[in-house]
Write a protein that holds these residues in place. Structure first.
Motif, short mmCIF file in Angstrom:
data_model
loop_
_atom_site.label_atom_id
_atom_site.label_comp_id
_atom_site.label_asym_id
_atom_site.label_seq_id
_atom_site.Cartn_x
_atom_site.Cartn_y
_atom_site.Cartn_z
N VAL A 1 46.97 86.55 97.71
CA VAL A 1 48.41 86.39 97.95
C VAL A 1 48.59 85.11 98.76
O VAL A 1 48.50 85.12 99.99
N SER A 2 48.84 84.02 98.08
CA SER A 2 48.95 82.72 98.74
C SER A 2 50.40 82.29 98.83
O SER A 2 51.28 82.81 98.12
N THR A 3 50.67 81.31 99.70
CA THR A 3 52.02 80.77 99.80
C THR A 3 52.43 80.07 98.50
O THR A 3 53.61 80.10 98.13
N ASP A 4 51.47 79.47 97.82
CA ASP A 4 51.79 78.82 96.54
C ASP A 4 52.28 79.84 95.52
O ASP A 4 53.25 79.59 94.79
N LEU A 5 51.60 80.98 95.44
CA LEU A 5 52.02 82.02 94.50
C LEU A 5 53.39 82.57 94.87
O LEU A 5 54.26 82.74 94.01
N GLY B 1 45.35 91.12 85.22
CA GLY B 1 45.56 89.77 85.71
C GLY B 1 46.42 88.96 84.76
O GLY B 1 46.54 89.27 83.58
N LEU B 2 47.07 87.92 85.28
CA LEU B 2 47.88 87.05 84.46
C LEU B 2 47.76 85.62 84.96
O LEU B 2 47.36 85.37 86.09
N ARG B 3 48.13 84.68 84.11
CA ARG B 3 48.13 83.28 84.51
C ARG B 3 49.37 83.01 85.34
O ARG B 3 50.50 83.21 84.87
N TYR B 4 49.17 82.53 86.56
CA TYR B 4 50.30 82.37 87.46
C TYR B 4 51.34 81.40 86.92
O TYR B 4 52.54 81.57 87.14
N ARG B 5 50.89 80.36 86.21
CA ARG B 5 51.84 79.37 85.70
C ARG B 5 52.87 80.00 84.77
O ARG B 5 53.99 79.51 84.64
N SER B 6 52.47 81.09 84.09
CA SER B 6 53.40 81.71 83.14
C SER B 6 54.60 82.35 83.84
O SER B 6 55.62 82.61 83.20
N ILE B 7 54.49 82.61 85.15
CA ILE B 7 55.59 83.23 85.87
C ILE B 7 56.85 82.37 85.80
O ILE B 7 57.97 82.88 85.74
N SER B 8 56.67 81.06 85.76
CA SER B 8 57.83 80.17 85.67
C SER B 8 58.56 80.32 84.34
O SER B 8 59.69 79.84 84.20
N SER B 9 57.91 80.98 83.35
CA SER B 9 58.53 81.20 82.05
C SER B 9 59.16 82.59 81.93
O SER B 9 59.74 82.91 80.89
N PHE B 10 59.05 83.42 82.98
CA PHE B 10 59.66 84.74 82.94
C PHE B 10 61.19 84.60 82.99
O PHE B 10 61.70 83.65 83.57
#
Length: 300
Positions: free
Chosen positions: A148-152, A124-133
């Motif tokens: 699997v949400s629309t937000d993700l 698992g990972l923190r979803y917010r960190s994806i914006s830092s990829f």
């Protein structure tokens, strides 16, 4: 004497492509595995072969480093060692990163890999960190998302616009069921919402989602305890599930111009663990072809 006096002919060097094939085949032999097994470590004899190639010449050395370190399978304790001890040898060549554990160090480490194109998280990972990829990533796999949400999907699409392949798995908890959970009215609505969330991904070719579009409800004499186990329940849901998958896939494919393949999870994973793979064909009109394929949680 004339023959002895003639200048010696120099053999032209082998093309880099041929040297690369020699290195790749030697590495496969060193690992004692098939070519696609990128993560196994060589036995002592295999290491000696690689060392010999590293010392043979600069061209061989460059190709060995490039190919051997093209995929990194790393745990948290490895980050600092690689960063401080192997940075010049490893970092420029890594194209795929397989993170065995998650931490902010893994996100920071990505930015030190100039050739990085693929990232896989089996944890698992923190979803917010994806914006830092790094936004140049082309392949992303997350194996233990909550749902699997629309937000993700929107976060991923807006953060990583260069993606060509995206896979999201929910792990042992089973596939996400947005229709059964009353998150949307039907499969068409879900397809429209997913399509809009993914719209920035104009290069996306493959989309695999651990989402089932199986309708709610059970036949007489059955209840929620049948989930994942009862083949009779699945038979009653199978036809409508298939229709839902095609409807949602059509909505998504109409918005994503490069999409070639979609995958949906089945409501039941036993006795055979399968998922639905839908091929997208584009011509005068959009056509979809559906097949059942094995569900593999952690593919090599």
């Amino acid at each position: 004497m004339a023959a002895l006096d003639s200048p010696t002919r120099k053999t032209p060097p082998l093309p880099t492509e041929i040297l690369a094939e020699i290195v790749i085949l030697t590495m496969a032999k060193a690992r004692g595995t098939q070519l696609q097994d990128e993560f196994s470590f060589p036995a002592k004899g295999g290491i000696m072969m690689l060392v010999g190639m590293l010392n043979a010449c600069k061209r061989f050395r460059a190709i060995v480093l490039r190919e051997w370190f093209s995929t990194l399978r790393v745990s948290l304790r490895d980050w600092e060692y690689i960063d401080t001890r192997l940075s010049s040898a490893v970092l420029p060549h890594a194209r795929s990163l397989y993170c065995l554990e998650y931490g902010m160090k893994s996100v920071e480490f990505m930015w030190k890999l100039p050739a990085l194109k693929s990232v896989s998280f089996p944890v698992g990972l923190r979803y917010r960190s994806i914006s830092s990829f790094p936004p140049t990533l082309e392949i992303l796999e997350c194996r233990l998302v909550d749902q699997v949400s629309t937000d993700l999907l929107s976060l991923i699409a807006n953060s990583l616009p260069s993606l060509r392949s995206l896979r999201l798995d929910c792990g042992d908890q089973g596939p996400h069921q947005p229709i059964c959970d009353d998150e949307c009215q039907d499969a068409r609505q879900l397809g429209i919402e997913f399509a809009q969330a993914l719209k920035p991904l104009t290069k996306l070719r493959t989309l695999s989602l651990d989402v089932t579009l199986t309708p709610d409800g059970y036949p007489a004499g059955h209840d929620e305890t049948c989930q994942y186990r009862c083949s009779s329940c699945w038979e009653s849901k199978k036809e409508e599930s298939h229709e839902n998958e095609l409807v949602a896939s059509e909505e998504i494919a109409n918005v994503l111009p490069a999409l070639e393949l979609l995958e949906w999870s089945l409501w039941i994973r036993q006795p055979k663990e399968l998922k639905t793979r839908i091929e997208v064909k584009r011509g005068s009109k959009l056509t979809l072809k559906s097949t059942a394929v094995p569900y593999i949680m952690y593919p090599e």
